[in-house]
Scaffold this motif. Structure first.
Motif, PDB file in Angstrom:
ATOM      1  N   THR A  21       0.825  -1.206   0.000  1.00  0.00           N
ATOM      2  CA  THR A  21       0.000   0.000   0.000  1.00  0.00           C
ATOM      3  C   THR A  21       0.858   1.253   0.000  1.00  0.00           C
ATOM      4  O   THR A  21       0.558   2.216  -0.718  1.00  0.00           O
ATOM      5  N   VAL A  22       1.932   1.255   0.786  1.00  0.00           N
ATOM      6  CA  VAL A  22       2.818   2.414   0.836  1.00  0.00           C
ATOM      7  C   VAL A  22       3.450   2.667  -0.528  1.00  0.00           C
ATOM      8  O   VAL A  22       3.606   3.819  -0.945  1.00  0.00           O
ATOM      9  N   GLN A  23       3.795   1.625  -1.258  1.00  0.00           N
ATOM     10  CA  GLN A  23       4.418   1.800  -2.566  1.00  0.00           C
ATOM     11  C   GLN A  23       3.426   2.244  -3.631  1.00  0.00           C
ATOM     12  O   GLN A  23       3.807   2.916  -4.595  1.00  0.00           O
ATOM     13  N   ILE A  24       2.175   1.885  -3.503  1.00  0.00           N
ATOM     14  CA  ILE A  24       1.179   2.176  -4.532  1.00  0.00           C
ATOM     15  C   ILE A  24       0.446   3.494  -4.299  1.00  0.00           C
ATOM     16  O   ILE A  24      -0.016   4.122  -5.252  1.00  0.00           O
ATOM     17  N   ILE A  25       0.362   3.967  -3.055  1.00  0.00           N
ATOM     18  CA  ILE A  25      -0.518   5.090  -2.731  1.00  0.00           C
ATOM     19  C   ILE A  25      -0.079   6.403  -3.396  1.00  0.00           C
ATOM     20  O   ILE A  25      -0.921   7.170  -3.860  1.00  0.00           O
ATOM     21  N   ILE A  26       1.209   6.679  -3.495  1.00  0.00           N
ATOM     22  CA  ILE A  26       1.675   7.944  -4.082  1.00  0.00           C
ATOM     23  C   ILE A  26       1.386   8.016  -5.586  1.00  0.00           C
ATOM     24  O   ILE A  26       0.805   9.008  -6.047  1.00  0.00           O
ATOM     25  N   PHE A  31      -2.078  10.143 -10.013  1.00  0.00           N
ATOM     26  CA  PHE A  31      -2.992   9.858 -11.119  1.00  0.00           C
ATOM     27  C   PHE A  31      -4.380  10.440 -10.830  1.00  0.00           C
ATOM     28  O   PHE A  31      -5.003  11.053 -11.714  1.00  0.00           O
ATOM     29  N   GLN A  32      -4.859  10.266  -9.615  1.00  0.00           N
ATOM     30  CA  GLN A  32      -6.183  10.783  -9.258  1.00  0.00           C
ATOM     31  C   GLN A  32      -6.185  12.306  -9.287  1.00  0.00           C
ATOM     32  O   GLN A  32      -7.192  12.923  -9.663  1.00  0.00           O
ATOM     33  N   GLY A  33      -5.080  12.938  -8.897  1.00  0.00           N
ATOM     34  CA  GLY A  33      -4.999  14.399  -8.960  1.00  0.00           C
ATOM     35  C   GLY A  33      -5.088  14.915 -10.383  1.00  0.00           C
ATOM     36  O   GLY A  33      -5.804  15.885 -10.664  1.00  0.00           O
ATOM     37  N   VAL A  34      -4.380  14.250 -11.301  1.00  0.00           N
ATOM     38  CA  VAL A  34      -4.445  14.645 -12.719  1.00  0.00           C
ATOM     39  C   VAL A  34      -5.855  14.419 -13.257  1.00  0.00           C
ATOM     40  O   VAL A  34      -6.396  15.254 -13.978  1.00  0.00           O
ATOM     41  N   ARG A  35      -6.433  13.307 -12.901  1.00  0.00           N
ATOM     42  CA  ARG A  35      -7.789  13.011 -13.365  1.00  0.00           C
ATOM     43  C   ARG A  35      -8.794  14.025 -12.823  1.00  0.00           C
ATOM     44  O   ARG A  35      -9.717  14.443 -13.528  1.00  0.00           O
ATOM     45  N   THR A  36      -8.611  14.447 -11.570  1.00  0.00           N
ATOM     46  CA  THR A  36      -9.519  15.420 -10.962  1.00  0.00           C
ATOM     47  C   THR A  36      -9.374  16.786 -11.627  1.00  0.00           C
ATOM     48  O   THR A  36     -10.347  17.528 -11.728  1.00  0.00           O
ATOM     49  N   ILE A  37      -8.169  17.119 -12.074  1.00  0.00           N
ATOM     50  CA  ILE A  37      -7.980  18.409 -12.752  1.00  0.00           C
ATOM     51  C   ILE A  37      -8.756  18.442 -14.066  1.00  0.00           C
ATOM     52  O   ILE A  37      -9.396  19.444 -14.401  1.00  0.00           O
ATOM     53  N   PHE A  38      -8.748  17.332 -14.817  1.00  0.00           N
ATOM     54  CA  PHE A  38      -9.413  17.312 -16.122  1.00  0.00           C
ATOM     55  C   PHE A  38     -10.911  17.011 -16.049  1.00  0.00           C
ATOM     56  O   PHE A  38     -11.685  17.574 -16.819  1.00  0.00           O
ATOM     57  N   LEU A  39     -11.324  16.122 -15.170  1.00  0.00           N
ATOM     58  CA  LEU A  39     -12.741  15.755 -15.039  1.00  0.00           C
ATOM     59  C   LEU A  39     -13.182  15.827 -13.575  1.00  0.00           C
ATOM     60  O   LEU A  39     -13.358  14.797 -12.918  1.00  0.00           O
ATOM     61  N   PRO A  40     -13.363  17.021 -13.048  1.00  0.00           N
ATOM     62  CA  PRO A  40     -13.699  17.134 -11.624  1.00  0.00           C
ATOM     63  C   PRO A  40     -15.161  16.784 -11.341  1.00  0.00           C
ATOM     64  O   PRO A  40     -16.082  17.430 -11.826  1.00  0.00           O
ATOM     65  N   VAL A  45     -13.135  14.361  -6.239  1.00  0.00           N
ATOM     66  CA  VAL A  45     -12.551  15.258  -5.239  1.00  0.00           C
ATOM     67  C   VAL A  45     -12.508  14.576  -3.872  1.00  0.00           C
ATOM     68  O   VAL A  45     -11.499  14.666  -3.159  1.00  0.00           O
ATOM     69  N   ILE A  46     -13.563  13.874  -3.498  1.00  0.00           N
ATOM     70  CA  ILE A  46     -13.583  13.164  -2.214  1.00  0.00           C
ATOM     71  C   ILE A  46     -12.549  12.050  -2.208  1.00  0.00           C
ATOM     72  O   ILE A  46     -11.811  11.877  -1.229  1.00  0.00           O
ATOM     73  N   LEU A  47     -12.444  11.300  -3.299  1.00  0.00           N
ATOM     74  CA  LEU A  47     -11.451  10.236  -3.396  1.00  0.00           C
ATOM     75  C   LEU A  47     -10.037  10.794  -3.330  1.00  0.00           C
ATOM     76  O   LEU A  47      -9.165  10.225  -2.654  1.00  0.00           O
ATOM     77  N   LEU A  48      -9.792  11.921  -3.970  1.00  0.00           N
ATOM     78  CA  LEU A  48      -8.477  12.549  -3.915  1.00  0.00           C
ATOM     79  C   LEU A  48      -8.147  12.987  -2.492  1.00  0.00           C
ATOM     80  O   LEU A  48      -7.015  12.804  -2.031  1.00  0.00           O
ATOM     81  N   ALA A  49      -9.102  13.537  -1.782  1.00  0.00           N
ATOM     82  CA  ALA A  49      -8.869  13.948  -0.394  1.00  0.00           C
ATOM     83  C   ALA A  49      -8.531  12.745   0.485  1.00  0.00           C
ATOM     84  O   ALA A  49      -7.620  12.808   1.320  1.00  0.00           O
TER      85      ALA A  49
END
Length: 63
Positions: A21-26, A31-40, A45-49
């Motif tokens: 989990t520690v290796q995969i979470i970052i 990826f989720q941050g980039v996805r949230t920027i393009f398709l918010p 947003v909740i998943l990114l938080a």
């Protein structure tokens, strides 16, 4: 008085899951941050938080 957290007191399978989990979470958070920027959406947003909180907690060894 609060007991100190010792990751070596965990069972081996749980330590393995925590390490994976520690290796995969970052990368997943990035990826989720980039996805949230393009398709918010609200869900994104909740998943990114949640992912950011998990990343910080693993980095500071709260979990």
């Amino acid at each position: 008085m609060r007991r100190r957290y010792n990751p070596y007191a965990l069972p081996p399978w749980l330590r393995y899951c925590r390490g994976v989990t520690v290796q995969i979470i970052i990368p997943l958070t990035i990826f989720q941050g980039v996805r949230t920027i393009f398709l918010p959406t609200t869900f994104d947003v909740i998943l990114l938080a949640i992912l950011i909180l998990l990343s910080v907690s693993f980095r500071l060894e709260w979990l």
